[in-house]
Design an enzyme around this catalytic site. Structure first.
Site, short mmCIF file in Angstrom:
data_model
loop_
_atom_site.label_atom_id
_atom_site.label_comp_id
_atom_site.label_asym_id
_atom_site.label_seq_id
_atom_site.Cartn_x
_atom_site.Cartn_y
_atom_site.Cartn_z
N ASP A 148 0.69 -1.04 -0.10
CA ASP A 148 -0.10 0.19 0.08
C ASP A 148 0.78 1.35 0.07
OD1 ASP A 148 -2.43 1.36 -0.06
OD2 ASP A 148 -2.49 1.46 2.31
N HIS A 149 0.35 2.19 -0.87
CA HIS A 149 1.24 3.21 -0.89
C HIS A 149 2.76 3.37 -1.33
CE1 HIS A 149 -2.35 5.17 0.46
NE2 HIS A 149 -2.15 6.19 0.33
#
Ligand code: NI
Length: 179
Positions: free
Chosen positions: A123-124
């Site tokens: 994530d990210h």
């Protein structure tokens, strides 16, 4: 549990339908993000599917192709600085529900497993630059499904991983089921 509810409904439904149109699949949608299913092939096994999300950047690019071949193959997805997606991941595990709990896999444990082994890792991130998994693997939606399968498969016992489906957009998705 949802698992026990399905296991209870299955034999009644299976006996009620005509022989030329047997019951193939029974599905219980618990929430928009969580569902349970029984398939005809293994009517004692319950499949549990939950949706997860992560956001990441990627660049479709193969080191084995020339820059021109990469541009021709991947088009704007080969943009040197990448682009982003909000990925939707559907993870399905399967198993015989536990005698005491009635669960294939307790939901808090399932969620924590996917979070720690997949979401927290991807994530990210810029998948090509920030993750070991895609340093030398083109982060296509097909490869993302396959990589997530391998990140999760050792960690879902006593259930077994049945399939991983990754949506890059609502129209474009890939599924990996081992093998
Ligand atoms: Ni893309």
């Amino acid at each position: 549990s949802a698992e026990r509810l399905l296991l209870d409904i299955w034999p009644t439904m299976a006996a009620a339908v005509p022989a030329h149109a047997p019951l193939v699949r029974l599905e219980l949608l618990a929430t928009p993000h969580l569902r349970f299913a029984i398939m005809r092939e293994e009517p004692t096994v319950v499949q549990l599917t939950q949706q997860f999300e992560f956001s990441a950047a990627h660049r479709l690019h193969c080191a084995g192709l020339s820059d021109e071949e990469n541009r021709r193959t991947f088009g704007k997805c080969n943009n040197p600085n990448g682009h982003g997606h909000n990925y939707l991941v559907e993870v399905t595990v399967a198993g015989v529900p536990d005698e005491k709990t009635g669960a294939v896999l307790p939901l808090p444990r399932f969620e924590e497993t996917v979070k720690s082994h997949v979401i927290d890792v991807l994530d990210h991130k810029h998948l090509n630059d920030d993750t070991e998994q895609f340093r030398n693997v083109n982060p296509s939606v097909e490869n993302i499904a396959r990589v997530i399968w391998h990140m999760l498969a050792p960690h879902v016992a006593p259930a077994r991983l049945h399939c991983v489906r990754v949506f890059e957009t609502p129209k474009t998705w890939a599924e990996f089921a081992g093998g």
